[in-house]
Scaffold this motif. Structure first.
Motif, PDB file in Angstrom:
ATOM      1  N   PRO A 594       0.835  -1.208   0.000  1.00  0.00           N
ATOM      2  CA  PRO A 594       0.000   0.000   0.000  1.00  0.00           C
ATOM      3  C   PRO A 594       0.869   1.258   0.000  1.00  0.00           C
ATOM      4  CG  PRO A 594      -0.793  -1.582   1.634  1.00  0.00           C
ATOM      5  CD  PRO A 594       0.523  -2.104   1.129  1.00  0.00           C
ATOM      6  N   GLY A 595       0.520   2.191  -0.857  1.00  0.00           N
ATOM      7  CA  GLY A 595       1.233   3.463  -0.889  1.00  0.00           C
ATOM      8  C   GLY A 595       2.475   3.480  -1.748  1.00  0.00           C
ATOM      9  N   ARG A 596       2.899   2.310  -2.248  1.00  0.00           N
ATOM     10  CA  ARG A 596       4.107   2.303  -3.072  1.00  0.00           C
ATOM     11  C   ARG A 596       3.803   2.840  -4.465  1.00  0.00           C
ATOM     12  NH1 ARG A 596       8.063  -2.807  -4.612  1.00  0.00           N
ATOM     13  NH2 ARG A 596       9.288  -1.703  -6.189  1.00  0.00           N
ATOM     14  N   VAL A 597       4.649   3.714  -4.941  1.00  0.00           N
ATOM     15  CA  VAL A 597       4.496   4.308  -6.269  1.00  0.00           C
ATOM     16  C   VAL A 597       5.609   3.776  -7.163  1.00  0.00           C
ATOM     17  CG1 VAL A 597       4.429   6.438  -7.610  1.00  0.00           C
ATOM     18  CG2 VAL A 597       3.457   6.386  -5.302  1.00  0.00           C
ATOM     19  N   LEU A 598       5.241   3.157  -8.274  1.00  0.00           N
ATOM     20  CA  LEU A 598       6.225   2.590  -9.188  1.00  0.00           C
ATOM     21  C   LEU A 598       6.741   3.650 -10.153  1.00  0.00           C
ATOM     22  CD1 LEU A 598       4.519  -0.818 -10.074  1.00  0.00           C
ATOM     23  CD2 LEU A 598       6.236  -0.356  -8.329  1.00  0.00           C
ATOM     24  N   HIS A 599       7.963   3.429 -10.648  1.00  0.00           N
ATOM     25  CA  HIS A 599       8.555   4.341 -11.621  1.00  0.00           C
ATOM     26  C   HIS A 599       7.852   4.205 -12.968  1.00  0.00           C
ATOM     27  CE1 HIS A 599      11.737   4.020  -8.564  1.00  0.00           C
ATOM     28  NE2 HIS A 599      12.131   5.208  -8.986  1.00  0.00           N
ATOM     29  N   THR A 600       7.726   5.318 -13.650  1.00  0.00           N
ATOM     30  CA  THR A 600       7.092   5.327 -14.971  1.00  0.00           C
ATOM     31  C   THR A 600       8.060   5.882 -16.003  1.00  0.00           C
ATOM     32  OG1 THR A 600       6.178   7.557 -14.796  1.00  0.00           O
ATOM     33  CG2 THR A 600       4.871   5.764 -13.849  1.00  0.00           C
ATOM     34  N   VAL A 601       7.822   5.512 -17.253  1.00  0.00           N
ATOM     35  CA  VAL A 601       8.684   5.969 -18.345  1.00  0.00           C
ATOM     36  C   VAL A 601       8.631   7.483 -18.480  1.00  0.00           C
ATOM     37  CG1 VAL A 601       8.986   5.931 -20.844  1.00  0.00           C
ATOM     38  CG2 VAL A 601       8.562   3.796 -19.614  1.00  0.00           C
ATOM     39  N   THR A 602       7.434   8.037 -18.480  1.00  0.00           N
ATOM     40  CA  THR A 602       7.310   9.479 -18.726  1.00  0.00           C
ATOM     41  C   THR A 602       7.953  10.299 -17.616  1.00  0.00           C
ATOM     42  OG1 THR A 602       5.114   9.433 -17.700  1.00  0.00           O
ATOM     43  CG2 THR A 602       5.224   9.191 -20.096  1.00  0.00           C
ATOM     44  N   GLN A 603       7.678   9.939 -16.367  1.00  0.00           N
ATOM     45  CA  GLN A 603       8.249  10.700 -15.263  1.00  0.00           C
ATOM     46  C   GLN A 603       9.752  10.498 -15.158  1.00  0.00           C
ATOM     47  OE1 GLN A 603       5.901   9.527 -11.827  1.00  0.00           O
ATOM     48  NE2 GLN A 603       4.764  11.462 -11.921  1.00  0.00           N
ATOM     49  N   THR A 604      10.213   9.270 -15.331  1.00  0.00           N
ATOM     50  CA  THR A 604      11.642   8.999 -15.222  1.00  0.00           C
ATOM     51  C   THR A 604      12.420   9.727 -16.308  1.00  0.00           C
ATOM     52  OG1 THR A 604      11.226   6.825 -14.243  1.00  0.00           O
ATOM     53  CG2 THR A 604      13.398   7.187 -15.217  1.00  0.00           C
ATOM     54  N   ALA A 605      11.919   9.702 -17.539  1.00  0.00           N
ATOM     55  CA  ALA A 605      12.605  10.415 -18.619  1.00  0.00           C
ATOM     56  C   ALA A 605      12.683  11.906 -18.328  1.00  0.00           C
ATOM     57  CB  ALA A 605      11.882  10.169 -19.944  1.00  0.00           C
ATOM     58  N   SER A 606      11.595  12.470 -17.803  1.00  0.00           N
ATOM     59  CA  SER A 606      11.579  13.893 -17.475  1.00  0.00           C
ATOM     60  C   SER A 606      12.551  14.208 -16.348  1.00  0.00           C
ATOM     61  CB  SER A 606      10.158  14.310 -17.082  1.00  0.00           C
ATOM     62  OG  SER A 606      10.115  15.656 -16.693  1.00  0.00           O
TER      63      SER A 606
END
Length: 816
Positions: A594-606
């Motif tokens: 619960p509460g864990r946020v995974l890395h995403t392509v769009t956010q990581t690239a930015s």
């Protein structure tokens, strides 16, 4: 009349209990009676309270003095606190079974605690452990040896309530193995045992049907079915319980063996096309054409490299299979970069050479394009991707090569469909678009599937059903999933192995990084910039495409953007899908915290673009929501070095061949399976440049051991969390074969006859492919003999019922 096929709802009246049993896979009386304990335990020697030692395993006989339901100090969990008083002394008991001289005294007390997220979850224990209840409790005392005994308590012990005190009952409990069942919320082990006991008491031994022939039971010294049931649920000794488990283990192996034997008979009743071809692929490459009309020898002669000894051996095995009219069902298992595609290309050319059709199926559009280009290059002058514009005679002087994906223009699709229906020899490379109802390959003689774990059983079965005859089937993988390993052990899938790597491949080092270690993570990005400055390329892998509140699972592949081409109803393009491309087995992974946020392509690239170390470095992105052209361009830009840092989902998992790629950073690495991790790592170190792979996850990693066997033993014992076990295995070895066995130990075999890829839904209750090889081998031979003598199993009704209960499983397996 009640029998083993009677639905459980006719026996157990509480609907909630029936529902909970269904969650455990128990639907009938037979399922209930053959529901095995996960293990047995002993109450052990009874322990007096005045000799309790913290950290020790104890068994105590006590009375409940007090029971209070409340919350922990932090108020984050519900807690039931039960106070016990020792009742071990046997003298001076009153009629109720109590020690009047001890009742109410504070000496000889022990605390028991149960925890849950909500108080309602503890009501069952609270109701059973009311004041005055006599029970036997077994568990490990909290605290370390040497700490104060007054601080020790039992947390979640196993216990047995005694309605009336009887010294003989306690003595029996102390010496006899006690079954412990896999339980679920609201249906604890003791309740399962009580329900099973009730049904066992009503059984007539003569009503228990036997699946194993008497002669076979005597040969293996196995008990009969009724005796085995008693040994499972009421063993008097460890030997009785073991004999019962041995019976059930052989029964499972024997049933699966019979199902597979029947399925093989059905498959072999539908002949394949015979594809005679030269089995000698050891001729040196000359760059010249081989024998006229012998397309395979011409391909081998025109290769710019010499086939390895391993490739020649595997080709000999495949050529021998396709020469027969019995459908080949073979797994080509080879390390990443071992040359599987070359061998599979020869098999495809053999089909075309004999005037037939071959289909080469890839899991993504990116990979389909790359395979098309690779095959075009390997075939050289023989390749005719333009459709007879060269003037060559198809199947004699050329290999018509076609590409069929969701984005293929309609005119080309129609041309491929027309030629396929007409039976023209050709090699079609494609994705799920090959499964469309409009495509009919009337003379399909061979199917090659790359990375078979990326496809479901139904998808593969649809492709195998397209020809007039049953096609030969060849699947390729670097690291088999547990279900594939199970299929090979049970003998329904032949295996060819490529262990030899081409010369010149670089070494790849793997490191595990705790995401909480900011200094190490910062250093990872600096190292990535250094690799790029030296001319390398860097992959950054993320499990999601973009932030999305829906947290959708990623069953999508590139061709789901064109679902109408798969014969399904047309639907909108899943442009907002946030998960990356087909995380194989993603649904089998642990539930996200619960509460864990995974890395995403769009956010990581930015975020990476804002780091000073990447100020002058162009960053590319790749994922399944890009259209086909954009994905192809992203791959081309990365390979050319225009965007040397590529942030991606698993669209790069297979097929990416960029020799300059020297580093990979996998974010949220615990959200991938071993097969995927190994495939991803295989994208680097493909040239002469050494590679480094960093797997980053929010885990505390112990030192990585190169002793994979010890790691997997810990995983099997449950002392290692599955995610940690996967990553430690991944870091410990680059041997895809060793990792396949590690995956098997962690995830178990998978549903051998169904569609599940892991052991969580396995039909195997006690049988283990890791430790029961002898049982499986002997049961397979015995079952094949029974089926050969009695194909319909008319003389073996209980075995026939068990095989029938496997449903479509046996048919699915032969198609997969």
């Amino acid at each position: 009349m009640v029998n083993l096929q009677t639905p459980l709802e006719r026996i157990v009246k509480a609907k909630s209990v029936v529902s909970k049993f269904a969650h455990l896979g128990v639907l009938t009386l037979g399922d209930l009676l053959w529901y095995p304990p996960r293990r047995t335990y002993r109450w052990g020697e009874l322990t007096r309270f005045d000799s309790l030692i913290p950290g020790a395993d104890v068994t105590v006989f006590a009375v409940v003095m007090d029971s209070r339901l409340g919350w922990t100090r932090r108020h984050d969990k519900a807690m039931l606190t039960v106070t016990l008083q020792d009742q071990l002394e046997t003298d001076a008991f009153d009629e109720g079974g109590f020690r009047p001289d001890l009742w109410g005294k504070r000496a000889n007390r022990l605390t028991v605690r149960f925890f849950a997220k909500h108080p309602n979850a503890l009501n069952m224990h609270a109701n059973r452990l009311e004041k005055g209840t006599l029970a036997v409790f077994a568990g490990r005392l909290s605290g370390k040896p040497g700490s104060r005994a007054s601080e020790a308590f039992l947390a979640h012990p196993e216990y047995r309530v005694l309605a009336d005190y009887d010294p003989e009952v306690v003595k029996t409990l102390s010496t006899r193995p006690q079954p412990l069942y896999h339980a679920t919320a609201g249906l604890p082990s003791w309740k399962i045992g009580k329900i099973i006991d009730t049904q066992l008491l009503m059984l007539n031994p003569a009503e228990i049907p036997e699946a194993i022939p008497d002669s076979l039971r005597r040969e293996r010294n196995l008990p009969d079915a009724y005796t085995a049931l008693l040994g499972l649920h009421h063993p008097e000794t460890d030997a009785q319980y073991q004999a019962a488990v041995d019976y059930l283990r052989f029964r499972e192996a024997f049933t699966l063996g019979a199902a597979l034997a029947k399925a093989r008979n059905q498959v072999q009743a539908h002949p394949a096309w015979s594809l005679p071809v030269s089995r000698d692929a050891s001729a040196p490459s000359t760059g010249e054409r081989g024998e006229p009309g012998d397309l395979v020898s011409q391909v081998v002669a025109g290769l710019p490299f010499q086939l390895t000894a391993g490739q020649c051996q595997v080709w000999d095995e495949i050529a021998g299979d396709i020469d027969r009219e019995v459908p080949m069902n073979r797994l080509l298992q080879g390390e990443v970069g071992s040359g599987k595609t070359v061998v599979s290309a020869l098999a495809c050319v053999a089909a075309v050479q004999n005037g037939f059709q071959a289909a080469f199926m890839a899991p993504t559009e990116v990979l389909a394009h790359q395979h098309f280009q690779t095959l075009n290059r390997l075939l050289g002058a023989l390749a005719d991707p333009l459709g007879e514009l060269s003037g060559a005679q198809p199947g004699t002087d050329s290999v018509p090569l076609r590409l069929l994906t969701g984005s293929t223009p309609a005119l080309e699709k129609r041309e491929i469909a027309d030629r396929g229906a007409a039976g023209e020899p050709m090699l079609v490379v494609g994705t799920q678009a090959l499964l469309t109802e409009s495509l009919h390959l009337s003379r399909l003689a061979l199917v090659v599937v790359d990375e078979q774990h990326r496809f479901g059983v139904e998808q593969r079965g649809a492709l195998l059903a397209k020809g007039e005859r049953a096609p030969h089937f060849l699947t390729m993988t670097a690291t088999p999933i547990p279900r594939t390993v199970a299929m090979t052990v049970f003998g329904d899938l032949d295996v060819s192995v490529l262990r030899q790597l081409p010369a010149g491949r670089a070494e790849v080092q793997t490191f595990l990084v705790n995401e909480a270690n900011v200094r190490w993570v910062t250093r990872a990005w600096s190292r990535a910039a250094e690799e790029i400055e030296r001319g390398g390329r860097v992959y950054v892998l993320c499990p999601k495409i973009a932030p999305d509140a829906s947290e959708l699972d990623s069953a999508d592949s590139a061709d789901l953007q064109n679902p109408s081409e798969t014969g399904r109803k047309k639907r909108k393009t899943p442009a907002k899908t946030s998960w990356g491309d087909d995380l194989a087995g993603f649904g089998e992974l642990e539930e996200l915290e619960p509460g864990r946020v995974l890395h995403t392509v769009t956010q990581t690239a930015s975020q990476l673009a804002e780091l000073p170390v990447f100020r002058d470095i162009q960053i590319g992105v790749a994922h399944s929501n890009l259209d086909s052209g954009a994905k192809q361009q992203a791959v081309a830009d990365f390979a050319a070095g225009r965007t040397p840092l590529l942030v991606s989902t698993t669209v790069v998992e297979v097929g990416m061949d960029v020799p300059e790629a020297s580093m990979m950073i996998i974010l949220d690495a615990d959200r991938y399976g071993i097969s995927q991790l190994h495939q991803l790592r295989g994208r680097i170190g493909r040239g002469s440049r050494p590679g480094v792979c960093l797997a980053i996850a929010p885990l505390d990693f112990p030192p990585v051991s190169d002793n994979l066997a010890d790691l997997m033993a810990q995983a099997g014992e449950g002392t290692l969390a599955p995610a940690l076990a996967r990553l430690l295995a991944f870091a410990a070895s680059r041997d895809g074969f060793a990792l396949a066995e590690a995956d098997l130990r962690i995830r178990r075999e998978g549903d051998v006859l169904g569609q599940s890829q892991s052991g969580r839904r396995s039909r195997l209750k006690v049988l283990s492919l890791v430790s029961d090889a002898e049982v499986i081998a002997s049961a397979k031979v015995a079952a094949a003999a029974v089926v050969a003598e009695d194909p319909q199993l008319s003389a073996h009704p209980e075995l026939a019922r068990l095989v029938f209960d496997l449903g479509e499983g046996a048919q699915n397996l032969t198609k997969s």
